[in-house]
Design an enzyme around this catalytic site. Structure first.
Site, mmCIF file in Angstrom:
data_model
loop_
_atom_site.group_PDB
_atom_site.id
_atom_site.type_symbol
_atom_site.label_atom_id
_atom_site.label_comp_id
_atom_site.label_asym_id
_atom_site.label_seq_id
_atom_site.Cartn_x
_atom_site.Cartn_y
_atom_site.Cartn_z
ATOM 1 N N GLY A 239 -18.293 -7.318 -34.874
ATOM 2 C CA GLY A 239 -19.345 -7.313 -33.845
ATOM 3 C C GLY A 239 -19.101 -8.347 -32.761
ATOM 4 O O GLY A 239 -19.412 -8.124 -31.584
ATOM 5 N N GLY B 285 0.794 -1.229 0.000
ATOM 6 C CA GLY B 285 0.000 0.000 0.000
ATOM 7 C C GLY B 285 0.821 1.270 0.000
ATOM 8 O O GLY B 285 1.460 1.611 1.002
ATOM 9 N N LEU B 286 0.791 1.932 -1.140
ATOM 10 C CA LEU B 286 1.427 3.252 -1.272
ATOM 11 C C LEU B 286 0.351 4.303 -1.583
ATOM 12 O O LEU B 286 0.277 5.344 -0.943
ATOM 13 C CB LEU B 286 2.472 3.203 -2.400
ATOM 14 C CG LEU B 286 3.163 4.520 -2.755
ATOM 15 C CD1 LEU B 286 4.050 4.998 -1.616
ATOM 16 C CD2 LEU B 286 4.020 4.355 -4.020
ATOM 17 N N THR B 287 -0.507 3.980 -2.565
ATOM 18 C CA THR B 287 -1.488 4.943 -3.088
ATOM 19 C C THR B 287 -2.536 5.322 -2.048
ATOM 20 O O THR B 287 -2.959 4.497 -1.249
ATOM 21 C CB THR B 287 -2.206 4.302 -4.306
ATOM 22 O OG1 THR B 287 -1.222 3.901 -5.246
ATOM 23 C CG2 THR B 287 -3.190 5.251 -4.957
ATOM 24 N N GLY C 155 -1.934 9.695 -5.799
ATOM 25 C CA GLY C 155 -1.616 8.533 -6.649
ATOM 26 C C GLY C 155 -0.246 8.758 -7.257
ATOM 27 O O GLY C 155 0.777 8.309 -6.723
ATOM 28 N N ARG D 288 -12.849 -16.667 -39.861
ATOM 29 C CA ARG D 288 -13.996 -15.846 -40.235
ATOM 30 C C ARG D 288 -13.990 -15.566 -41.737
ATOM 31 O O ARG D 288 -12.984 -15.081 -42.276
ATOM 32 C CB ARG D 288 -13.940 -14.525 -39.466
ATOM 33 C CG ARG D 288 -15.025 -13.533 -39.827
ATOM 34 C CD ARG D 288 -16.377 -14.005 -39.373
ATOM 35 N NE ARG D 288 -17.395 -12.980 -39.599
ATOM 36 C CZ ARG D 288 -18.687 -13.221 -39.494
ATOM 37 N NH1 ARG D 288 -19.121 -14.431 -39.157
ATOM 38 N NH2 ARG D 288 -19.553 -12.257 -39.698
ATOM 39 N N GLU E 89 0.859 1.213 -11.193
ATOM 40 C CA GLU E 89 2.304 1.302 -10.931
ATOM 41 C C GLU E 89 2.948 2.426 -11.735
ATOM 42 O O GLU E 89 4.056 2.292 -12.248
ATOM 43 C CB GLU E 89 2.985 -0.048 -11.156
ATOM 44 C CG GLU E 89 2.397 -1.081 -10.206
ATOM 45 C CD GLU E 89 3.239 -2.311 -10.028
ATOM 46 O OE1 GLU E 89 4.460 -2.225 -10.137
ATOM 47 O OE2 GLU E 89 2.638 -3.367 -9.762
ATOM 48 N N ASN F 135 -6.088 10.773 -2.393
ATOM 49 C CA ASN F 135 -5.657 12.076 -2.918
ATOM 50 C C ASN F 135 -4.229 12.093 -3.435
ATOM 51 O O ASN F 135 -3.754 13.112 -3.912
ATOM 52 C CB ASN F 135 -5.805 13.160 -1.830
ATOM 53 C CG ASN F 135 -7.259 13.352 -1.478
ATOM 54 O OD1 ASN F 135 -8.124 13.300 -2.349
ATOM 55 N ND2 ASN F 135 -7.542 13.529 -0.206
HETATM 56 C C1 LIG Z 1 -6.669 -2.108 -10.382
HETATM 57 C C2 LIG Z 1 -5.664 -1.258 -9.645
HETATM 58 C C3 LIG Z 1 -4.758 -1.865 -8.785
HETATM 59 C C4 LIG Z 1 -3.862 -1.087 -8.053
HETATM 60 N N1 LIG Z 1 -3.038 -1.692 -7.127
HETATM 61 C C5 LIG Z 1 -2.297 -0.908 -6.313
HETATM 62 C C6 LIG Z 1 -1.578 -1.496 -5.228
HETATM 63 O O1 LIG Z 1 -1.597 -2.717 -5.012
HETATM 64 N N2 LIG Z 1 -0.873 -0.677 -4.398
HETATM 65 C C7 LIG Z 1 -0.822 0.678 -4.582
HETATM 66 O O2 LIG Z 1 -0.163 1.363 -3.787
HETATM 67 N N3 LIG Z 1 -1.490 1.266 -5.614
HETATM 68 C C8 LIG Z 1 -2.233 0.506 -6.463
HETATM 69 N N4 LIG Z 1 -2.944 1.099 -7.493
HETATM 70 C C9 LIG Z 1 -2.881 2.548 -7.668
HETATM 71 C C10 LIG Z 1 -2.190 3.016 -8.950
HETATM 72 O O3 LIG Z 1 -0.814 2.819 -8.853
HETATM 73 C C11 LIG Z 1 -2.602 4.477 -9.173
HETATM 74 O O4 LIG Z 1 -3.944 4.478 -9.586
HETATM 75 C C12 LIG Z 1 -1.723 5.169 -10.182
HETATM 76 O O5 LIG Z 1 -0.437 5.364 -9.670
HETATM 77 C C13 LIG Z 1 -2.290 6.515 -10.612
HETATM 78 O O6 LIG Z 1 -2.675 7.305 -9.511
HETATM 79 P P1 LIG Z 1 -4.130 7.975 -9.497
HETATM 80 O O7 LIG Z 1 -5.097 6.924 -9.826
HETATM 81 O O8 LIG Z 1 -4.307 8.707 -8.231
HETATM 82 O O9 LIG Z 1 -4.098 9.021 -10.695
HETATM 83 P P2 LIG Z 1 -3.596 10.548 -10.613
HETATM 84 O O10 LIG Z 1 -2.242 10.605 -10.032
HETATM 85 O O11 LIG Z 1 -4.660 11.394 -10.012
HETATM 86 O O12 LIG Z 1 -3.483 10.899 -12.156
HETATM 87 C C14 LIG Z 1 -4.578 11.368 -12.935
HETATM 88 C C15 LIG Z 1 -4.044 11.783 -14.311
HETATM 89 O O13 LIG Z 1 -3.123 12.878 -14.176
HETATM 90 C C16 LIG Z 1 -1.872 12.538 -14.769
HETATM 91 N N5 LIG Z 1 -0.791 13.147 -13.997
HETATM 92 C C17 LIG Z 1 -0.622 13.158 -12.633
HETATM 93 N N6 LIG Z 1 0.491 13.806 -12.312
HETATM 94 C C18 LIG Z 1 1.071 14.211 -13.479
HETATM 95 C C19 LIG Z 1 2.251 14.936 -13.818
HETATM 96 N N7 LIG Z 1 3.109 15.355 -12.893
HETATM 97 N N8 LIG Z 1 2.509 15.167 -15.128
HETATM 98 C C20 LIG Z 1 1.660 14.735 -16.087
HETATM 99 N N9 LIG Z 1 0.520 14.046 -15.831
HETATM 100 C C21 LIG Z 1 0.236 13.786 -14.550
HETATM 101 C C22 LIG Z 1 -1.816 11.004 -14.704
HETATM 102 O O14 LIG Z 1 -0.916 10.496 -15.653
HETATM 103 C C23 LIG Z 1 -3.270 10.657 -15.008
HETATM 104 O O15 LIG Z 1 -3.496 10.713 -16.387
HETATM 105 C C24 LIG Z 1 -3.832 0.333 -8.247
HETATM 106 C C25 LIG Z 1 -4.723 0.930 -9.147
HETATM 107 C C26 LIG Z 1 -5.650 0.158 -9.821
HETATM 108 C C27 LIG Z 1 -6.638 0.860 -10.727
#
Ligand SMILES: Cc1cc2nc3c(=O)[nH]c(=O)nc-3n(C[C@H](O)[C@H](O)[C@H](O)COP(=O)(O)OP(=O)(O)OC[C@H]3O[C@@H](n4cnc5c(N)ncnc54)[C@H](O)[C@@H]3O)c2cc1C
Length: 384
Positions: free
Chosen positions: A345, A129-131, A136, A273, A368, A134
């Site tokens: 389709g 768990g990192l994310t 990501g 097909r 990731e 608010n």
């Molecule tokens: C199915 C799934 C499994 C996951 N598993 C894990 C897990 O096990 N452990 C864990 O810790 N996390 C996990 N995650 C989290 C995942 O790593 C994050 O969703 C990802 O890093 C993106 O963060 P966010 O969703 O908050 O998007 P945001 O950071 O909010 O990004 C939104 C958009 O803004 C863009 N953006 C953001 N900052 C910048 C910048 N500086 N420059 C340009 N563009 C930018 C992004 O590219 C994206 O298009 C998981 C996510 C999913 C969907």
């Protein structure tokens, strides 16, 4: 890479692993892929089987109960499983390279002896768990805190989107131990399921990768003994970035598997097909799609094995793994999209396999580190 040039052949171990997964996948994964996709049930039985086959502790040395393979074999494992089911592939990748990988890379000898044998056999499933909701891409700005209290640390906060948040018996958690936006302000901890003040929250209802479980993890005055800390205070974010270098190769490998699965399905379908009294493969428009798909898959594979090679040789792999992850994940989305187009389709119907590849592939450009973040990592590396 070999001493006298490049080696493009799979090793004997890789061939053996790929055969074993193909046999198991045809018999036990393919028949249940849509069941797990539709129910979003976590396929614990399959992960336990994969554990028995040595595929849940691929990189863990034999002395800790693992298979003792290297990153090349690891890429083979994740990509071969990803061909059958992206969701199961994602779980295998997250278990091996995130939770298990973090303890393997940075854990103390006592932590390795205690946890790795259970993780390597899938007796325990691991989460990482990192994310947070608010934070990501901006994960260094996390709100979950760990405050020192004598022999203990007290954790408060919520992690979001955590793979195996509910079914995992163990989680590695990165929490803030310093002030926001300061250097070295995070520390990593190992938390066992059942620890007071630690529980899972909402399980997400996802577009794809639905067999892989994704939930919140909640910490409310969760007390952890200091022995549960990984490495030094303040090293957590640095450790996480090191873990993600390997994690990105995992997602590149998973992307490769999804792309190959979609491509193989489309190639077969194009020969079966018939339209205008001939197989649609005869149309150059379809051939050119398959050519572009096959070529991009080959390029993804080369980049992914290059990154694996750098990690194996302990060379600086940040740029290579970001390039592999970026290119392979965008390729998986491209190939799955073209596969749906080739199916016409029928590509849009759940009786056929390509709509699932299409949904699963999209996670690979997000999880990731998004494609945009990979480009930031690569851009920074260009000036070094
Ligand atoms: C199915 C799934 C499994 C996951 N598993 C894990 C897990 O096990 N452990 C864990 O810790 N996390 C996990 N995650 C989290 C995942 O790593 C994050 O969703 C990802 O890093 C993106 O963060 P966010 O969703 O908050 O998007 P945001 O950071 O909010 O990004 C939104 C958009 O803004 C863009 N953006 C953001 N900052 C910048 C910048 N500086 N420059 C340009 N563009 C930018 C992004 O590219 C994206 O298009 C998981 C996510 C999913 C969907």
């Amino acid at each position: 890479m070999e001493k006298n040039g490049f080696n493009f052949q799979l090793s004997e171990n890789q061939v053996m692993i790929a055969d074993m997964i193909r046999r198991y996948g045809e018999a036990y994964i393919r028949p249940v892929v849509m069941k797990y996709d539709e129910s979003q049930e976590f396929p614990m039985d399959i992960l336990r089987d994969l554990g028995e086959m040595g595929l849940m502790g691929v990189l863990v040395p034999e002395e800790y109960g693992g298979s003792g393979f290297g990153y090349h074999e690891y890429v083979t494992v994740v990509s071969e499983i990803g061909k059958f089911c992206g969701g199961i592939g994602l779980s295998v990748a997250a278990h091996n390279s995130l939770c298990t990988g973090h303890i393997l890379k940075f854990g103390s000898e006592a932590q390795k002896r205690k946890y790795l044998p259970k993780l390597a056999t899938a007796e325990w499933i691991g989460a990482w768990g990192l994310t947070e909701a608010n934070t990501g891409s901006d994960a260094g700005n996390m709100s979950t805190t760990a405050v020192s209290d004598g022999e203990y640390w007290v954790l408060n906060g919520t992690k979001n989107f955590i793979t195996h948040g509910k079914s995992g018996q163990l989680a590695v958690i990165i929490a803030r131990t310093g002030n926001p936006r300061t250097k070295n302000n995070a520390t990593a901890f190992i938390v066992e399921k059942g620890t007071k003040g630690f529980r899972h929250g909402k399980k997400e209802n996802k577009l794809g990768m639905r067999a892989s479980e994704t939930t919140e993890l909640i910490f409310e005055d969760c007390r952890l003994h200091k022995s549960q800390m990984i490495g030094e205070v303040g090293q957590g974010f640095k450790q996480a970035l090191g873990v993600l270098d390997g994690g990105r190769v995992s997602i590149a490998a998973l992307s490769l598997g999804i792309a190959k699965g979609a491509y193989e399905a489309a190639l077969n379908y194009a020969q079966e097909r018939r339209q205008f009294d001939q197989p649609i493969f005869n149309f150059q428009a379809i051939q050119f799609k398959l050519v572009d798909m096959a070529t991009r898959i080959e390029a993804s594979e080369l980049l992914t094995y290059q990154a694996a090679d750098y990690i194996s040789k302990k060379l600086a792999a940040g740029q290579k793994s970001a390039m592999a992850k970026l290119y392979a994940s965008e390729t998986a989305v491209y190939v799955a999209n073209e596969a749906v187009q080739i199916y016409g389709g029928y590509g849009y119907i759940k009786d056929f396999p390509v709509e699932k590849y299409y949904r699963d592939a999209k996670l690979c450009t997000i999880g990731e580190g998004t494609s945009e973040i990979q480009k930031l990592v690569i851009a920074r590396s260009l000036l070094k």
